[in-house]
Design an enzyme around this catalytic site. Structure first.
Site, short mmCIF file in Angstrom:
data_model
loop_
_atom_site.label_atom_id
_atom_site.label_comp_id
_atom_site.label_asym_id
_atom_site.label_seq_id
_atom_site.Cartn_x
_atom_site.Cartn_y
_atom_site.Cartn_z
N CYS A 184 0.84 -1.19 0.00
CA CYS A 184 0.00 0.00 0.00
C CYS A 184 0.88 1.26 0.00
O CYS A 184 1.50 1.56 -1.01
CB CYS A 184 -0.97 -0.03 1.19
SG CYS A 184 -2.35 1.14 1.02
N GLU A 206 -1.91 -9.45 2.94
CA GLU A 206 -1.92 -10.07 4.27
C GLU A 206 -3.33 -10.47 4.71
O GLU A 206 -3.50 -11.37 5.54
CB GLU A 206 -1.29 -9.14 5.31
CG GLU A 206 -2.07 -7.86 5.62
CD GLU A 206 -1.69 -6.69 4.72
OE1 GLU A 206 -1.91 -5.53 5.14
OE2 GLU A 206 -1.20 -6.94 3.61
N HIS A 241 -3.57 -5.24 -0.17
CA HIS A 241 -3.14 -5.80 1.12
C HIS A 241 -3.22 -7.33 1.08
O HIS A 241 -4.23 -7.93 1.49
CB HIS A 241 -4.03 -5.26 2.25
CG HIS A 241 -3.80 -3.82 2.57
ND1 HIS A 241 -2.91 -3.40 3.52
CD2 HIS A 241 -4.34 -2.70 2.03
CE1 HIS A 241 -2.91 -2.07 3.58
NE2 HIS A 241 -3.77 -1.63 2.68
#
Length: 563
Positions: A383, A522, A520
């Site tokens: 990001c 994750e 993102h």
């Protein structure tokens, strides 16, 4: 109709209700039951999207674009089901919905009150989260009640679940209460009185716990469990010792060994096959027997509260599990790098710059990125970490020496990063904020598809397309992106319609592993499946460590000895 497991907390906050709920969900799912988990937050904010990470920790983003509590990240990591907007709601959302109905006249002029209007709305939200009446309806909905029993904020939630259990019948609900059994060092003993009082407070509200999860820094002896059972009116076998462990992924087995799933299934009159925890046992085996250790420097500005990067930390741990390595994450304050220089990053096997908002610490992050690029240390930007990687490359390689983001310098003459509404003219100049957007643009949220350029490392990792979750406003300026591309920064992925930059990388001939992504990743990593991007990153860190040491890896040495 789904069955409900309501999880409440007592004595103090931060005992781990989210992990407990997720672990129970994992065990029930392993028994073949269809499970979802819902989080009810007692604060008045509509969602945590505008809350400081220091106040609330990480904001987790669902596939459908909801900004939610970080516990939903735990839910997705422990169970296979994906969470949605309906899996998290707040007091603010409840009151907002009720007031809107009142303004529309839906209550037919009646006086609107906490009971029944607020409590009924809470029950409606719970039913929606359990997908009642839809093809996705679940067998069991685990509902975590935020806050602590006794807090005034959570009283409407507790009253709502009491009413729901009464309406649905005796075997419809199981109440699980998580409480603290502190060890008093000066007395040399565990104290059960706080748990007794917490359960008593719950019973005053009209809720009797079916199961007690007793948190302590050590296993709770049988005589103390018997004492808790006697004074709490909970069967001895339903008083569960939940001692501290070194990994949250040990908790499903800990609960299973004490027959938590059996108590839940008996309470709910559920017939289900025996649990199969092989996948969790395999994970623990990998956790206990790593073959390598890598050091990752995470350069951010919320390093005093690592909960701000919870999903990212877990994703790195997952990558370690799937590469048989222990990932040591060290949090580096980017302001410290700005003051003292990037030499403190010497000795790390990889560098990572995560997402974030605001100007503070930005120049330190840029210095860390330049250090990783120039010294050929594996780098991953996420990001803001991608946006700053583009800015760094623009400044130091592409000749755009004044490149910046309009988030940090609204008057920058070279707006490498800007709001889409600010892009005007082929020269990339920006219009004023008042002309562009009073609100700073529109947040791009949720899972979106983008195309990946063949022949790139990104294509090797993801294939022809990416489907990942986003949470950002600012984008790489389409009017200037060709300048960095011509200077050697590879734009590996873009959105299909607007051609917004999603992934950048450096060629393998220039840098062994340098990648940055706007989304993102994750949020989609799980301990069972890992994530290909993070696994590739940790493998690159392992290779860099070997190259830097000039020898073979620890695993290679062990294999040589065995041979």
């Amino acid at each position: 109709m789904p069955k409900f497991v309501f999880v409440t907390g007592g004595v103090v906050s931060s005992l781990g209700k989210g992990i407990a709920a997720a672990s129970m969900g994992a065990i029930l799912e392993s028994r073949g039951l269809k499970v979802t988990i819902i989080k009810m937050d007692p604060y008045l904010n509509v969602d945590p999207g505008t809350m400081s990470p220091f106040q609330h920790g990480e904001v987790f983003v669902t596939e459908d674009g909801a900004e939610t509590d970080l516990d939903l990240g735990h839910y997705e990591r422990f169970i296979d089901a994906k969470t949605r907007k309906v899996n998290n709601f707040t007091t603010g959302q409840i009151y907002d919905t009720v007031l809107r109905k009142e303004r529309r006249g839906e209550y037919l002029g009646k006086t609107v009150q906490v009971i029944p209007h607020i409590t009924n709305e809470i029950q409606d939200f719970i039913m929606r989260g359990a997908r009642v009446g839809t093809p996705d309806e679940v067998d069991v909905a685990i509902v975590e009640v935020g806050g602590t029993v006794g807090d005034i904020e959570s009283l409407p939630f507790l009253e709502a679940i009491r009413q729901l259990s009464l309406r649905q019948g005796r075997t419809s609900s199981c109440f699980v209460h998580l409480t603290l059994v502190p060890f008093i060092k000066s007395a040399g003993e565990l104290k059960t009185k706080p748990t007794q009082h917490s359960v008593q407070k719950l019973r005053e509200i009209g809720i009797s716990a079916n199961l007690l999860l007793c948190r302590a820094d050590r296993p709770i002896p049988d005589d103390e469990r018997e004492k808790i059972s006697l004074f709490s009116n909970v069967p001895y076998e339903a008083v569960i010792s939940v001692a501290d462990v070194d990994s949250i992924y040990r908790i499903p087995r800990m609960l299973w060994e004490q027959k938590v799933d059996e108590v839940i299934c008996q309470t709910l009159a559920l017939q289900a096959p025996a649990a199969n925890l092989k996948v969790w046992d395999d994970l623990i085996d990998r956790l206990e027997h790593p073959q390598e250790t890598v050091r990752v420097a995470m350069v951010g500005k919320y390093v005093d509260l690592t909960e701000s990067y919870k999903s990212l930390t877990e994703a790195l741990i997952h990558a370690g599990l799937h590469t048989r390595s222990r990932v040591q994450i060290e949090y580096i304050d980017s302001e410290q790098i700005d003051d003292q220089g990037p030499d403190m990053l010497q000795g790390f096997d990889a560098i990572l710059v995560p997402g974030g908002f605001g100007k503070r610490g930005v120049e330190g992050k840029i210095k860390a990125i330049a250090f990783a690029r120039q010294n050929k240390i594996p780098y991953l930007g996420i990001c803001l970490g991608m946006q700053l990687a583009v800015v760094e490359y623009a400044r130091h390689v592409a000749g755009l020496t004044k490149a910046n983001s309009t988030e940090f310098d609204p008057s920058t003459p070279e707006p490498m990063i800007a709001l889409i509404t600010e892009w005007v003219g082929a020269d990339g100049a920006v219009q004023s904020r008042s002309q562009a957007s009073d609100l700073g643009g529109t947040m791009r949220l949720g899972a979106q598809r983008c195309q990946v350029k063949p022949g790139t490392r990104a294509h090797d990792i993801y294939g022809p397309e990416v489907y990942e979750r986003h949470r950002h406003r600012y984008e790489v300026n389409n009017q200037l992106k060709d300048r960095v591309a011509k200077a050697g920064l590879v734009i590996a992925s873009e959105t299909p319609n607007e051609s917004l930059v999603e992934m950048v990388e450096l060629p393998a001939s220039v840098h062994p592993w340098f990648m940055a992504v706007q989304f993102h990743p994750e949020f989609t990593s799980t301990p069972r499946k890992g994530h290909p991007l993070f696994e590739s990153y940790i493998q690159a860190a392992l290779a860099y460590k070997v190259a830097r040491s000039g020898g073979t890896s620890q695993a290679g040495q062990q294999q040589g000895v065995a041979a």
